[in-house]
Design a protein around this motif. Structure first.
Motif, PDB file in Angstrom:
ATOM      1  N   VAL A  64     -28.536  -1.190 -23.705  1.00 13.96           N
ATOM      2  CA  VAL A  64     -28.633  -0.347 -22.522  1.00 13.96           C
ATOM      3  C   VAL A  64     -27.259   0.236 -22.215  1.00 13.96           C
ATOM      4  CG1 VAL A  64     -28.312  -2.294 -20.935  1.00 13.96           C
ATOM      5  CG2 VAL A  64     -29.467  -0.222 -20.122  1.00 13.96           C
ATOM      6  N   VAL A  65     -27.263   1.486 -21.760  1.00 13.51           N
ATOM      7  CA  VAL A  65     -26.023   2.185 -21.399  1.00 13.51           C
ATOM      8  C   VAL A  65     -26.032   2.418 -19.893  1.00 13.51           C
ATOM      9  CG1 VAL A  65     -24.631   4.275 -21.707  1.00 13.51           C
ATOM     10  CG2 VAL A  65     -25.920   3.346 -23.646  1.00 13.51           C
ATOM     11  N   TYR A  66     -24.974   1.952 -19.236  1.00 10.88           N
ATOM     12  CA  TYR A  66     -24.799   2.178 -17.804  1.00 10.88           C
ATOM     13  C   TYR A  66     -23.602   3.079 -17.592  1.00 10.88           C
ATOM     14  CZ  TYR A  66     -28.179  -1.423 -16.658  1.00 10.88           C
ATOM     15  OH  TYR A  66     -29.332  -2.144 -16.533  1.00 10.88           O
ATOM     16  N   PRO A  67     -23.598   3.908 -16.540  1.00 13.13           N
ATOM     17  CA  PRO A  67     -24.388   3.748 -15.341  1.00 13.13           C
ATOM     18  C   PRO A  67     -25.778   4.383 -15.387  1.00 13.13           C
ATOM     19  CG  PRO A  67     -22.819   5.517 -15.002  1.00 13.13           C
ATOM     20  CD  PRO A  67     -22.558   4.942 -16.367  1.00 13.13           C
ATOM     21  N   GLU A  68     -26.144   5.067 -16.443  1.00 14.51           N
ATOM     22  CA  GLU A  68     -27.426   5.761 -16.491  1.00 14.51           C
ATOM     23  C   GLU A  68     -28.630   4.822 -16.553  1.00 14.51           C
ATOM     24  OE1 GLU A  68     -24.783   6.182 -18.382  1.00 14.51           O
ATOM     25  OE2 GLU A  68     -24.697   8.176 -19.255  1.00 14.51           O
ATOM     26  N   GLY A  69     -28.452   3.637 -17.133  1.00 16.92           N
ATOM     27  CA  GLY A  69     -29.569   2.711 -17.282  1.00 16.92           C
ATOM     28  C   GLY A  69     -30.520   3.115 -18.386  1.00 16.92           C
ATOM     29  N   VAL A  70     -30.015   3.769 -19.417  1.00 17.56           N
ATOM     30  CA  VAL A  70     -30.834   4.206 -20.547  1.00 17.56           C
ATOM     31  C   VAL A  70     -30.933   3.072 -21.562  1.00 17.56           C
ATOM     32  CG1 VAL A  70     -31.012   5.820 -22.488  1.00 17.56           C
ATOM     33  CG2 VAL A  70     -30.260   6.641 -20.244  1.00 17.56           C
ATOM     34  N   PHE A  71     -32.175   2.665 -21.859  1.00 19.81           N
ATOM     35  CA  PHE A  71     -32.431   1.620 -22.839  1.00 19.81           C
ATOM     36  C   PHE A  71     -32.737   2.236 -24.191  1.00 19.81           C
ATOM     37  CE2 PHE A  71     -32.815  -0.936 -19.127  1.00 19.81           C
ATOM     38  CZ  PHE A  71     -32.637  -2.247 -19.524  1.00 19.81           C
ATOM     39  N   TYR A  72     -32.154   1.667 -25.236  1.00 21.41           N
ATOM     40  CA  TYR A  72     -32.419   2.080 -26.609  1.00 21.41           C
ATOM     41  C   TYR A  72     -33.039   0.909 -27.362  1.00 21.41           C
ATOM     42  CZ  TYR A  72     -29.395   6.188 -26.035  1.00 21.41           C
ATOM     43  OH  TYR A  72     -28.843   7.375 -25.631  1.00 21.41           O
ATOM     44  N   GLY A  73     -33.946   1.234 -28.287  1.00 17.11           N
ATOM     45  CA  GLY A  73     -34.568   0.198 -29.094  1.00 17.11           C
ATOM     46  C   GLY A  73     -34.558   0.525 -30.565  1.00 17.11           C
ATOM     47  N   ASN A  74     -34.713  -0.525 -31.368  1.00 12.20           N
ATOM     48  CA  ASN A  74     -34.703  -0.428 -32.828  1.00 12.20           C
ATOM     49  C   ASN A  74     -33.455   0.303 -33.325  1.00 12.20           C
ATOM     50  OD1 ASN A  74     -35.728  -1.016 -35.377  1.00 12.20           O
ATOM     51  ND2 ASN A  74     -36.760   0.951 -35.521  1.00 12.20           N
ATOM     52  N   VAL A  75     -32.332  -0.023 -32.714  1.00 11.99           N
ATOM     53  CA  VAL A  75     -31.066   0.631 -33.056  1.00 11.99           C
ATOM     54  C   VAL A  75     -30.571   0.109 -34.395  1.00 11.99           C
ATOM     55  CG1 VAL A  75     -28.700   1.082 -32.320  1.00 11.99           C
ATOM     56  CG2 VAL A  75     -30.532   0.909 -30.612  1.00 11.99           C
ATOM     57  N   GLN A  76     -30.252   1.034 -35.269  1.00 11.83           N
ATOM     58  CA  GLN A  76     -29.730   0.726 -36.602  1.00 11.83           C
ATOM     59  C   GLN A  76     -28.223   1.005 -36.626  1.00 11.83           C
ATOM     60  OE1 GLN A  76     -32.128  -0.371 -38.924  1.00 11.83           O
ATOM     61  NE2 GLN A  76     -33.425  -0.207 -37.112  1.00 11.83           N
ATOM     62  N   LEU A  77     -27.540   0.412 -37.564  1.00  3.32           N
ATOM     63  CA  LEU A  77     -26.105   0.694 -37.713  1.00  3.32           C
ATOM     64  C   LEU A  77     -25.862   2.183 -37.941  1.00  3.32           C
ATOM     65  CD1 LEU A  77     -25.029  -2.410 -39.799  1.00  3.32           C
ATOM     66  CD2 LEU A  77     -24.346  -1.872 -37.452  1.00  3.32           C
TER      67      LEU A  77
END
Length: 100
Positions: A64-77
């Motif tokens: 998750v990236v703050y301050p936006e509160g954006v969640f990411y999933g299945n993140v690859q290198l």
């Protein structure tokens, strides 16, 4: 606020059958984000760090990236540079990885 953006990457370890972000390269993602931010001279503006469970196990590894509160999933290198350039620097979320 000390940092312009803060990136939390799940490195939690869970027993099977649940997906575990820690097993699914969470630690390697933390290292990759830190290396990219260091290379770009952004460590004083953007912090990337490990965290416990973000409760998005099915989409792991999650972050998750703050301050936006954006969640990411299945993140690859291979996604790290795109997230750094597009979201952390350019303020545009990488929509194909956004969950929630």
């Amino acid at each position: 606020m000390k940092y312009k953006k803060h990136v939390f990457i799940c490195t939690n370890q869970k027993d099977a059958p649940k997906k575990s972000c820690g097993v699914e390269r969470g630690g390697a993602l933390v290292d990759a984000f830190k290396a990219s931010l260091k290379e770009k001279g952004l460590l004083s503006e953007i912090r990337a760090q490990k965290t416990g469970c973000l409760d998005v196990c099915a989409f792991g590894p999650g972050m998750v990236v703050y301050p936006e509160g954006v969640f990411y999933g299945n993140v690859q290198l291979s996604d790290v540079e795109e997230i750094v350039e597009s979201h952390l620097i350019g303020d545009k979320a990488v929509e194909r990885l956004v969950i929630g």
